[in-house]
Design a protein around this motif. Structure first.
Motif, PDB file in Angstrom:
ATOM      1  N   TYR A 161      20.553 -19.026   9.885  1.00 23.07           N
ATOM      2  CA  TYR A 161      20.349 -17.596   9.289  1.00 23.07           C
ATOM      3  C   TYR A 161      21.610 -17.232   8.295  1.00 23.07           C
ATOM      4  N   GLU A 162      22.779 -18.240   8.449  1.00 26.16           N
ATOM      5  CA  GLU A 162      23.679 -17.921   7.162  1.00 26.16           C
ATOM      6  C   GLU A 162      23.367 -18.171   6.028  1.00 26.16           C
ATOM      7  N   PRO A 163      22.441 -19.243   5.733  1.00 25.65           N
ATOM      8  CA  PRO A 163      21.962 -19.642   4.262  1.00 25.65           C
ATOM      9  C   PRO A 163      20.960 -18.396   3.907  1.00 25.65           C
ATOM     10  N   SER A 164      20.483 -18.134   4.933  1.00 32.46           N
ATOM     11  CA  SER A 164      19.384 -16.854   4.266  1.00 32.46           C
ATOM     12  C   SER A 164      20.288 -15.473   3.919  1.00 32.46           C
ATOM     13  N   ALA A 165      21.590 -15.190   4.626  1.00 33.54           N
ATOM     14  CA  ALA A 165      22.273 -14.247   4.232  1.00 33.54           C
ATOM     15  C   ALA A 165      22.811 -14.467   2.926  1.00 33.54           C
ATOM     16  N   VAL A 166      23.307 -15.716   2.739  1.00 33.92           N
ATOM     17  CA  VAL A 166      23.975 -16.101   1.497  1.00 33.92           C
ATOM     18  C   VAL A 166      23.068 -16.013   0.424  1.00 33.92           C
ATOM     19  N   PHE A 167      21.577 -16.350   0.482  1.00 38.18           N
ATOM     20  CA  PHE A 167      20.700 -16.612  -0.615  1.00 38.18           C
ATOM     21  C   PHE A 167      20.471 -14.768  -0.850  1.00 38.18           C
ATOM     22  N   ALA A 168      20.235 -13.979   0.184  1.00 40.28           N
ATOM     23  CA  ALA A 168      20.127 -12.705   0.097  1.00 40.28           C
ATOM     24  C   ALA A 168      21.239 -11.888  -0.633  1.00 40.28           C
ATOM     25  N   THR A 169      22.523 -12.473  -0.276  1.00 38.40           N
ATOM     26  CA  THR A 169      23.779 -11.763  -0.985  1.00 38.40           C
ATOM     27  C   THR A 169      23.524 -11.965  -2.442  1.00 38.40           C
ATOM     28  N   THR A 170      23.313 -13.317  -2.799  1.00 41.68           N
ATOM     29  CA  THR A 170      23.205 -13.770  -4.295  1.00 41.68           C
ATOM     30  C   THR A 170      22.073 -12.893  -4.993  1.00 41.68           C
ATOM     31  N   ALA A 171      21.249 -12.412  -4.463  1.00 41.31           N
ATOM     32  CA  ALA A 171      19.928 -11.793  -5.177  1.00 41.31           C
ATOM     33  C   ALA A 171      20.252 -10.612  -5.351  1.00 41.31           C
ATOM     34  N   SER A 172      21.561  -9.944  -4.853  1.00 42.57           N
ATOM     35  CA  SER A 172      21.871  -8.589  -4.880  1.00 42.57           C
ATOM     36  C   SER A 172      23.063  -8.069  -5.297  1.00 42.57           C
ATOM     37  N   LEU A 173      23.220  -7.532  -6.605  1.00 43.59           N
ATOM     38  CA  LEU A 173      24.638  -7.397  -7.105  1.00 43.59           C
ATOM     39  C   LEU A 173      25.551  -6.455  -6.009  1.00 43.59           C
ATOM     40  N   ARG A 174      24.796  -5.736  -5.571  1.00 38.43           N
ATOM     41  CA  ARG A 174      25.600  -4.805  -4.531  1.00 38.43           C
ATOM     42  C   ARG A 174      26.342  -5.549  -3.483  1.00 38.43           C
ATOM     43  N   GLU A 175      25.194  -6.658  -2.879  1.00 37.07           N
ATOM     44  CA  GLU A 175      25.785  -7.294  -1.799  1.00 37.07           C
ATOM     45  C   GLU A 175      26.843  -8.353  -2.360  1.00 37.07           C
ATOM     46  N   SER A 176      26.776  -8.824  -3.482  1.00 35.95           N
ATOM     47  CA  SER A 176      27.557  -9.794  -4.176  1.00 35.95           C
ATOM     48  C   SER A 176      28.927  -9.092  -4.002  1.00 35.95           C
ATOM     49  N   LEU A 177      28.929  -7.979  -4.512  1.00 31.73           N
ATOM     50  CA  LEU A 177      30.421  -7.334  -4.778  1.00 31.73           C
ATOM     51  C   LEU A 177      30.990  -6.909  -3.474  1.00 31.73           C
ATOM     52  N   ARG A 178      29.896  -6.715  -2.520  1.00 30.05           N
ATOM     53  CA  ARG A 178      30.340  -6.385  -1.085  1.00 30.05           C
ATOM     54  C   ARG A 178      30.925  -7.539  -0.305  1.00 30.05           C
ATOM     55  N   ALA A 179      30.366  -8.753  -0.719  1.00 29.49           N
ATOM     56  CA  ALA A 179      30.948 -10.130  -0.196  1.00 29.49           C
ATOM     57  C   ALA A 179      32.273 -10.281  -0.901  1.00 29.49           C
ATOM     58  N   LEU A 180      32.349 -10.132  -2.115  1.00 30.55           N
ATOM     59  CA  LEU A 180      33.690 -10.383  -2.916  1.00 30.55           C
ATOM     60  C   LEU A 180      34.807  -9.591  -2.217  1.00 30.55           C
ATOM     61  N   ARG A 181      34.572  -8.338  -1.754  1.00 32.03           N
ATOM     62  CA  ARG A 181      35.393  -7.346  -1.360  1.00 32.03           C
ATOM     63  C   ARG A 181      35.760  -7.999   0.236  1.00 32.03           C
ATOM     64  N   GLY A 182      35.143  -8.836   0.830  1.00 28.52           N
ATOM     65  CA  GLY A 182      35.301  -9.202   2.151  1.00 28.52           C
ATOM     66  C   GLY A 182      34.632  -8.430   3.098  1.00 28.52           C
ATOM     67  N   GLY A 183      33.515  -7.896   2.528  1.00 24.96           N
ATOM     68  CA  GLY A 183      32.579  -7.182   3.616  1.00 24.96           C
ATOM     69  C   GLY A 183      33.059  -5.783   3.751  1.00 24.96           C
TER      70      GLY A 183
END
Ligand code: SF4
Ligand code: SF4
Length: 334
Positions: A312-334
């Motif tokens: 499920y971590e890959p699923s979460a990573v792929f969902a992150t990269t598919a969303s600008l909002r989630e990508s920015l959230r990941a860059l901010r460290g959640g």
């Protein structure tokens, strides 16, 4: 994931290249198991139950390198068994680093004092020490007294020599939100671990202890309570924000086990390192000949309680990269 910026950029670039190439299934990190033997005998372990003829085998370095090159993953997690029992583990790590792979060496830490001189700090290398709880809880989990103190001592020595140190903690139904908080506070604040990985235990069919694995509802409740009060934000957890949401029950995904495949002495394990429905000779063959739709919660009864990062971590990573909002959230460290 709270990985170093340079590493995040490399992985981001890798993901972009896969997208541009139109690849649907590709590996993010390989679980490489160059041996199954271990110097411990944990009750929850599904790896050390192989017959003696298998336990004495060691994967040749070239075989491991060929597998990693063929699949193209940018990160490798070397596990086992206990990888430090492999006589050429230092050579394997050095060769992977030469190929600019990010290497996590998973270990129970008992052999670190004897083997540490064979390794050098590198931005491509991190120790990943197995710590399941504070002293009493960890020693009970590994079925041996004194292991917690030895692991903590080895971690401090690695840090003193400038190595990056991560940890890997598995939780069972004997854990409570407080035991999760206690061990993660200790790793985060007292030991100053760089990044901590957490996982609900998977119910290996071969594990001698079958009574203490967590169900999905129990897992969600455990993490929701443990993460409360700002803990989740404060801890340096080595996971994407969406995977942590998944552990708490705030998000759900399908299993994408092809994203964290496992290569062992037997070949590429189908479908993941937790279950074995046969082996493929190459990663390409694994991807092309596995019925991925047959696996995951709600599809295969053996997956019913699985919330493991390999699915499920890959699923979460792929969902992150598919969303600008989630990508920015990941860059901010959640
Ligand atoms: S240290 Fe890891 S590989 Fe060794 S017995 Fe325990 S769980 Fe299994
Ligand atoms: S859900 Fe995915 S990762 Fe978990 S056991 Fe099933 S196939 Fe493996």
């Amino acid at each position: 994931m709270t990985m170093p910026v340079r590493q995040s950029l490399r992985i981001g670039g890798y993901l972009l290249r896969q997208k541009l190439a139109g690849r649907e299934k590709f590996p993010l990190i390989v679980e490489l198991e160059p041996l199954f033997a271990c110097n411990l005998a944990c009750a929850g372990c599904g790896k050390i139950q192989h017959p003696a003829s298998v336990l004495k085998q060691r994967m040749p370095v070239q075989q491991a390198l060929d597998a990693i090159e063929e699949c193209g993953a940018p990160m490798v997690s070397i596990a086992g068994g206990e990888p430090l029992m492999h006589p050429e583990i230092d050579v394997l790590v050095a060769e992977l680093i030469k190929r600019r792979k990010y290497v996590f060496l998973c270990t129970n830490a008992l052999l670190i004092p004897r083997k540490l001189d064979k390794f050098a700090p590198s931005r491509y290398f991190a120790w990943a020490v197995h710590i399941d709880g504070l002293k009493e809880r960890h020693d009970a989990s590994v079925c041996k007294d004194g292991v917690f103190e030895q692991a903590a001592g080895a971690i401090r020595e690695c840090q003193r020599r400038g190595f990056r140190v991560t940890t890997n903690t598995t939780f069972f139904n004997t854990d409570t939100p407080q035991t999760v908080i206690d061990v993660l506070n200790y790793l985060n604040d007292d030991l100053g671990i760089d990044e901590m990985q957490i996982s609900p235990a998977y119910a290996y069919e071969k594990a001698p202890d079958q009574e203490h694995f967590l169900g999905v509802t129990e897992t969600r409740e455990l993490f929701r309570k443990a993460f409360a009060g700002g803990n989740r934000r404060r801890w340096r957890l080595n996971h994407s924000p969406l995977f942590l949401d998944f552990l708490e029950g705030k998000a759900d995904f399908s299993c994408t086990a092809w994203g964290i495949p496992s290569y062992s002495l037997f070949g590429w394990q189908r479908p993941c390192y937790l279950m074995s429905d046969g082996y493929a000779k190459t990663y390409r063959e694994l991807v092309e000949t596995t019925d991925w739709e047959a696996y995951g919660r709600g599809r295969d009864p053996r997956c019913a309680n699985c919330m493991a990062h390999c699915g499920y971590e890959p699923s979460a990573v792929f969902a992150t990269t598919a969303s600008l909002r989630e990508s920015l959230r990941a860059l901010r460290g959640g």
